[in-house]
Design an enzyme around this catalytic site. Structure first.
Site, PDB file in Angstrom:
ATOM      1  N   ARG A  50       0.822  -1.206   0.000  1.00 21.56           N
ATOM      2  CA  ARG A  50       0.000   0.000   0.000  1.00 21.56           C
ATOM      3  C   ARG A  50       0.863   1.266   0.000  1.00 21.56           C
ATOM      4  O   ARG A  50       0.488   2.272  -0.612  1.00 21.56           O
ATOM      5  CB  ARG A  50      -0.955  -0.012   1.191  1.00 21.56           C
ATOM      6  CG  ARG A  50      -2.111  -0.984   1.019  1.00 21.56           C
ATOM      7  CD  ARG A  50      -2.976  -1.057   2.239  1.00 21.56           C
ATOM      8  NE  ARG A  50      -4.148  -1.897   2.006  1.00 21.56           N
ATOM      9  CZ  ARG A  50      -4.894  -2.406   2.963  1.00 21.56           C
ATOM     10  NH1 ARG A  50      -4.597  -2.164   4.229  1.00 21.56           N
ATOM     11  NH2 ARG A  50      -5.947  -3.153   2.682  1.00 21.56           N
ATOM     12  N   LYS A 208     -18.890 -18.228   2.608  1.00 18.44           N
ATOM     13  CA  LYS A 208     -20.310 -18.116   2.915  1.00 18.44           C
ATOM     14  C   LYS A 208     -21.082 -17.314   1.873  1.00 18.44           C
ATOM     15  O   LYS A 208     -20.652 -16.246   1.460  1.00 18.44           O
ATOM     16  CB  LYS A 208     -20.493 -17.462   4.285  1.00 18.44           C
ATOM     17  CG  LYS A 208     -19.950 -18.283   5.445  1.00 18.44           C
ATOM     18  CD  LYS A 208     -20.233 -17.597   6.774  1.00 18.44           C
ATOM     19  CE  LYS A 208     -19.756 -18.451   7.946  1.00 18.44           C
ATOM     20  NZ  LYS A 208     -20.063 -17.793   9.238  1.00 18.44           N
ATOM     21  N   GLY A 361      -8.781  -9.779  -0.594  1.00 15.96           N
ATOM     22  CA  GLY A 361      -7.542 -10.299  -0.021  1.00 15.96           C
ATOM     23  C   GLY A 361      -7.163 -11.690  -0.485  1.00 15.96           C
ATOM     24  O   GLY A 361      -6.010 -11.945  -0.877  1.00 15.96           O
ATOM     25  N   GLY A 384     -13.210  -3.967   0.954  1.00  8.77           N
ATOM     26  CA  GLY A 384     -14.623  -3.653   1.128  1.00  8.77           C
ATOM     27  C   GLY A 384     -15.163  -2.726   0.066  1.00  8.77           C
ATOM     28  O   GLY A 384     -16.293  -2.884  -0.405  1.00  8.77           O
TER      29      GLY A 384
END
Length: 408
Positions: A50, A208, A361, A384
């Protein structure tokens, strides 16, 4: 002409002012970067991707003779104090090494009182330690805006959060624009989802369905092929009437999975499901992997990867794609015996002529493991934010830049 829509919400055209189009010579520039890097217990930076990603925008500003201020969040600190684990001091050192010039860390910076000359860069201490940052406090945002002539948002990874340094300051700064990294993210996502070259293929993996249900529903209205992997695929297999043994799944979401498949089918699109799988009785590096047809899955089997026939089928779909959106592996690729499916899919993406964009990720870890970074069209830095963009949500930080572009 109406704006193209994605999941009922406007995504294209995304029009923001960009740093590369601004004259910033001699200006005071405030850059909101994403320097939230992992550190060990001693405070040593263990991975600096980053920080490296922030360098082009900073160098651009320095090359234009601007006086540069950079800030970022780090971790999840409490507002009002900077603890030892919250400080950007190690980041200042690493940033200075990458830029080849000193980077001074400035504390208590909100009210000014510090100097930065043309051609210099300072790092402003962890912005999430400022009281009011997370709630997008207007007073704090106005104080930040007063520090600069030009505000540059280069932190796509935080674009889904409306905070003082990502959203509020963009409303009040004299000029607000997107940095090189943010601009590239906006261009790549818009290209992939706004007016994509067909067929549009999405790959969504993960444990999930519940964590990505809104993404799956949104994509079902947009894509030509929706490839699901991991525990998500197991739930879809249940929904299609297949036996999955002791595999990870969410039986209570079978109805939702079936609705996604029905929505795709109604559009003449598909959710291709595995015809063969790799199973074991446990998830470990020592587990014995067995390749079997779906019909052979026993009550104690755990599906941990797709089989070679399934991987070949998905690879053909990817090879014929015009655009690929990739978020998540199709197996437990961390263990070699369950990595075959993700490896073959990664190779297919790398060799495809399609424009590909990848984010998340686990996806980035798979890209690194199989060494295909050079062959992916664009790798998103946002976790996100990337997911919420795919969902069709409005990202507050980008919305603020759009509003400024429109003169609002």
């Amino acid at each position: 002409m109406t704006d193209p829509v994605f999941h009922g919400k406007r995504v294209m055209p995304l029009q923001v002012d960009k740093l590369v189009d601004r004259d910033i010579r001699g200006k005071k520039v405030f850059i909101r970067a994403d320097l939230n890097v992992p550190q060990d217990e001693a405070g040593n930076i263990t991975e600096d991707t980053r920080i490296r990603a922030s360098v082009p925008t900073i160098r651009h500003c320095l090359g234009q003779g601007a006086a540069v201020m950079v800030t970022s969040h780090l971790g999840r600190p409490s507002e009002g104090a900077v603890g030892p684990e919250d400080t950007l001091a190690p980041v200042a050192v690493r940033l200075g090494q990458l830029l080849g010039q000193p980077v001074k860390l400035v504390t208590d910076w909100v009210d000014g009182g510090f100097t930065v000359e043309a051609g210099q860069v300072v790092l402003l201490e962890n912005c999430r330690c400022n009281v009011g940052e997370k709630r997008d406090d207007e007073t704090l945002a106005r104080k930040m805006a007063a520090l600069c002539d030009v505000y540059v948002n280069d932190a796509f990874g935080t674009a889904h959060r409306a905070e003082a340094s990502t959203h509020g300051i963009a409303r009040f700064a004299p000029v607000a624009c997107a940095g090189l990294l943010m601009g590239a993210e906006i261009d790549a996502l818009s290209r992939a989802l706004g007016n994509p070259r067909r067929p549009l293929v999405a790959i969504v993996g993960g444990a999930k369905v519940s964590s990505k249900l809104t993404i799956l529903k949104s994509l079902a209205e947009k894509v030509d092929q929706l490839i699901v992997g991991g525990g998500i695929a197991n739930t879809f297999l249940l929904a299609s009437g297949k036996r999955i043994g002791a595999s990870l799944a969410e039986p209570d979401l079978v109805k939702e999975a079936r609705a996604v498949m029905d929505a795709m089918r109604a559009r003449g699109a598909e959710v291709p499901l595995p015809v063969d799988v790799v199973v074991a009785d446990e998830v470990s590096a020592l587990a014995r992997a067995n390749k079997i047809a779906m019909e052979e899955v026993g009550p104690n089997d755990r599906i941990l990867d797709i089989g070679p026939r399934s991987a070949a089928q998905l690879s053909r779909i990817v090879a014929d794609a015009g655009t690929i959106v990739w978020n998540g592996p199709v197996g437990v690729f961390e263990h070699a015996q369950f990595a075959g499916g993700t490896k073959m899919l990664a190779s297919a993406i790398a060799h495809s002529q399609a424009f590909s964009i990848a984010g998340g990720g686990d996806t980035l870890a798979a890209i690194a493991r199989f060494d295909i970074a050079r062959d992916v069209g664009y790798i998103s830095t946002g976790g996100g934010a990337f997911l919420e963009f795919i969902e069709g949500k409005t990202l507050p930080a980008i919305a603020a830049l759009e509003a400024r572009h429109r003169g609002q």
